[in-house]
Design a protein around this motif. Structure first.
Motif, PDB file in Angstrom:
ATOM      1  N   LEU A  80      38.801  48.171  45.669  1.00 33.62           N
ATOM      2  CA  LEU A  80      37.832  47.220  45.131  1.00 33.62           C
ATOM      3  C   LEU A  80      38.342  45.788  45.282  1.00 33.62           C
ATOM      4  N   LEU A  81      39.598  45.566  44.916  1.00 32.30           N
ATOM      5  CA  LEU A  81      40.158  44.218  44.987  1.00 32.30           C
ATOM      6  C   LEU A  81      40.209  43.686  46.421  1.00 32.30           C
ATOM      7  N   ARG A  82      40.325  44.577  47.394  1.00 33.38           N
ATOM      8  CA  ARG A  82      40.344  44.128  48.789  1.00 33.38           C
ATOM      9  C   ARG A  82      38.967  43.688  49.270  1.00 33.38           C
ATOM     10  N   ASN A  83      37.913  44.142  48.602  1.00 34.47           N
ATOM     11  CA  ASN A  83      36.573  43.983  49.160  1.00 34.47           C
ATOM     12  C   ASN A  83      35.632  43.102  48.352  1.00 34.47           C
ATOM     13  N   VAL A  84      35.976  42.775  47.120  1.00 32.63           N
ATOM     14  CA  VAL A  84      35.060  41.947  46.340  1.00 32.63           C
ATOM     15  C   VAL A  84      35.238  40.473  46.684  1.00 32.63           C
ATOM     16  N   PRO A  85      34.149  39.702  46.648  1.00 40.33           N
ATOM     17  CA  PRO A  85      34.272  38.251  46.793  1.00 40.33           C
ATOM     18  C   PRO A  85      34.783  37.653  45.484  1.00 40.33           C
ATOM     19  N   GLU A  86      35.050  36.370  45.490  1.00 43.20           N
ATOM     20  CA  GLU A  86      35.465  35.696  44.264  1.00 43.20           C
ATOM     21  C   GLU A  86      34.373  35.847  43.201  1.00 43.20           C
ATOM     22  N   PRO A  87      34.753  36.053  41.945  1.00 42.30           N
ATOM     23  CA  PRO A  87      33.736  36.195  40.906  1.00 42.30           C
ATOM     24  C   PRO A  87      32.976  34.899  40.689  1.00 42.30           C
ATOM     25  N   GLU A  88      31.699  35.036  40.332  1.00 44.44           N
ATOM     26  CA  GLU A  88      30.853  33.883  40.069  1.00 44.44           C
ATOM     27  C   GLU A  88      30.405  33.903  38.617  1.00 44.44           C
ATOM     28  N   GLY A  89      30.205  32.717  38.064  1.00 46.33           N
ATOM     29  CA  GLY A  89      29.667  32.603  36.725  1.00 46.33           C
ATOM     30  C   GLY A  89      30.735  32.382  35.671  1.00 46.33           C
ATOM     31  N   SER A  90      30.268  32.277  34.434  1.00 47.40           N
ATOM     32  CA  SER A  90      31.156  31.953  33.317  1.00 47.40           C
ATOM     33  C   SER A  90      31.405  33.124  32.381  1.00 47.40           C
ATOM     34  N   SER A  91      30.721  34.252  32.602  1.00 45.05           N
ATOM     35  CA  SER A  91      30.887  35.422  31.750  1.00 45.05           C
ATOM     36  C   SER A  91      31.108  36.638  32.641  1.00 45.05           C
ATOM     37  N   LEU A  92      32.323  37.199  32.595  1.00 45.08           N
ATOM     38  CA  LEU A  92      32.736  38.255  33.519  1.00 45.08           C
ATOM     39  C   LEU A  92      33.116  39.503  32.727  1.00 45.08           C
ATOM     40  N   LEU A  93      32.958  40.673  33.339  1.00 45.14           N
ATOM     41  CA  LEU A  93      33.181  41.940  32.644  1.00 45.14           C
ATOM     42  C   LEU A  93      33.969  42.904  33.505  1.00 45.14           C
ATOM     43  N   ASP A  94      34.937  43.574  32.874  1.00 42.58           N
ATOM     44  CA  ASP A  94      35.677  44.690  33.470  1.00 42.58           C
ATOM     45  C   ASP A  94      35.364  45.924  32.633  1.00 42.58           C
ATOM     46  N   ILE A  95      34.678  46.905  33.241  1.00 42.26           N
ATOM     47  CA  ILE A  95      34.323  48.145  32.545  1.00 42.26           C
ATOM     48  C   ILE A  95      35.430  49.165  32.772  1.00 42.26           C
ATOM     49  N   GLY A  96      36.109  49.580  31.696  1.00 48.94           N
ATOM     50  CA  GLY A  96      37.196  50.547  31.801  1.00 48.94           C
ATOM     51  C   GLY A  96      38.461  49.874  32.283  1.00 48.94           C
ATOM     52  N   CYS A  97      39.043  49.018  31.446  1.00 44.95           N
ATOM     53  CA  CYS A  97      40.063  48.080  31.928  1.00 44.95           C
ATOM     54  C   CYS A  97      41.428  48.707  32.177  1.00 44.95           C
ATOM     55  N   GLY A  98      41.753  49.866  31.579  1.00 45.72           N
ATOM     56  CA  GLY A  98      43.099  50.409  31.760  1.00 45.72           C
ATOM     57  C   GLY A  98      44.135  49.411  31.269  1.00 45.72           C
ATOM     58  N   TRP A  99      45.181  49.191  32.066  1.00 47.04           N
ATOM     59  CA  TRP A  99      46.187  48.187  31.672  1.00 47.04           C
ATOM     60  C   TRP A  99      45.823  46.775  32.120  1.00 47.04           C
ATOM     61  N   GLY A 100      44.668  46.646  32.803  1.00 44.95           N
ATOM     62  CA  GLY A 100      44.135  45.321  33.047  1.00 44.95           C
ATOM     63  C   GLY A 100      44.158  44.742  34.431  1.00 44.95           C
ATOM     64  N   PRO A 101      44.319  45.501  35.510  1.00 51.21           N
ATOM     65  CA  PRO A 101      44.404  44.848  36.823  1.00 51.21           C
ATOM     66  C   PRO A 101      43.155  44.061  37.203  1.00 51.21           C
ATOM     67  N   LEU A 102      41.964  44.623  36.950  1.00 48.35           N
ATOM     68  CA  LEU A 102      40.743  43.894  37.296  1.00 48.35           C
ATOM     69  C   LEU A 102      40.534  42.707  36.363  1.00 48.35           C
ATOM     70  N   THR A 103      40.829  42.903  35.093  1.00 49.66           N
ATOM     71  CA  THR A 103      40.714  41.802  34.142  1.00 49.66           C
ATOM     72  C   THR A 103      41.614  40.645  34.548  1.00 49.66           C
ATOM     73  N   ILE A 104      42.848  40.955  34.890  1.00 46.54           N
ATOM     74  CA  ILE A 104      43.800  39.911  35.291  1.00 46.54           C
ATOM     75  C   ILE A 104      43.305  39.201  36.549  1.00 46.54           C
ATOM     76  N   ALA A 105      42.849  39.972  37.534  1.00 48.62           N
ATOM     77  CA  ALA A 105      42.373  39.365  38.783  1.00 48.62           C
ATOM     78  C   ALA A 105      41.153  38.484  38.533  1.00 48.62           C
ATOM     79  N   LEU A 106      40.240  38.925  37.684  1.00 43.94           N
ATOM     80  CA  LEU A 106      39.080  38.102  37.344  1.00 43.94           C
ATOM     81  C   LEU A 106      39.515  36.804  36.675  1.00 43.94           C
ATOM     82  N   ALA A 107      40.406  36.925  35.699  1.00 41.78           N
ATOM     83  CA  ALA A 107      40.826  35.749  34.933  1.00 41.78           C
ATOM     84  C   ALA A 107      41.619  34.765  35.789  1.00 41.78           C
ATOM     85  N   GLN A 108      42.414  35.272  36.717  1.00 38.52           N
ATOM     86  CA  GLN A 108      43.157  34.380  37.599  1.00 38.52           C
ATOM     87  C   GLN A 108      42.234  33.672  38.585  1.00 38.52           C
TER      88      GLN A 108
END
Length: 205
Positions: free
Chosen positions: A54-82
């Motif tokens: 997923l991380l290899r294929n998604v574009p940069e996130p857009e907008g001011s409110s972002l969501l990670d469904i099923g965060c685990g230890w947080g890799p998607l959350t961290i990538a979104l926030a960075q």
């Protein structure tokens, strides 16, 4: 579908599972970070293949409110926030140990606009401009449909959700179900195929 033995307890918190904390160094979209993980959550030993796809294929996130469904230890959350440090990133999971780890990892990395919640604690009025998720396929079809049916309708107008599903675990079936189930105004497409994983984009007009 029955969870694999190593994954028996990662869906919900089980205090009987020893925590066994560990530190890992991982790369998330070109950034190397050190994070904490523990037993009793999804993929405690590192970045799982689906999330990496997923991380290899998604574009940069857009907008001011972002969501990670099923965060685990947080890799998607961290990538979104960075990628979007001014946005609010909401991380949801049914596993309280996962939520605690995601919150700690974000805090340690200086990511101050991350919120972690059990699903029922997310304000009902909140909508999301970008959603990233490696959804928990192994919870079974009914539970998976309930999860996706809860969160995808909360896409804001013009928003996009990006999901990764292993082809052998029903990636094409999930795509068809979304196409048949989501209301008018939502579009569903296969955005990419990456090493046996389907990357599905759900877009709201």
């Amino acid at each position: 579908m029955t969870p694999e033995p190593a994954a028996q307890h990662y869906f919900v918190s089980d205090p009987a599972v020893p925590e066994k904390p560990r530190r890992l160094t991982v790369e998330l979209r070109g950034r190397t970070v050190e994070v904490g993980t523990a037993a009793g959550i999804f993929s405690p030993s590192g970045l799982d293949k689906g999330t990496a796809a997923l991380l290899r294929n998604v574009p940069e996130p857009e907008g001011s409110s972002l969501l990670d469904i099923g965060c685990g230890w947080g890799p998607l959350t961290i990538a979104l926030a960075q990628a979007a440090p001014e946005a609010t990133v909401t991380a949801v999971d049914v596993n309280e140990r996962s939520l605690a780890l995601t919150a700690a990892n974000a805090r340690d990395l200086g990511l101050t606009r991350v919120e972690t919640h059990l699903p029922e604690d997310v304000p009902a009025e909140r909508t999301f401009d970008t959603i990233w998720s490696n959804p928990p396929i192994r919870v079974g079809k009914e539970a998976l449909h309930e999860i996706l049916g809860l969160w995808l309708p909360r896409l804001a107008p013009g928003g996009t959700a990006w999901l990764v599903v292993q082809k052998n675990l029903g990636g094409d079936t999930v795509q068809r179900w979304l196409q048949e189930t989501l209301a008018e105004g939502f579009g569903v497409r296969r955005a990419a195929t990456d090493k046996g994983f389907r990357i599905i984009a759900v877009e709201r007009d």
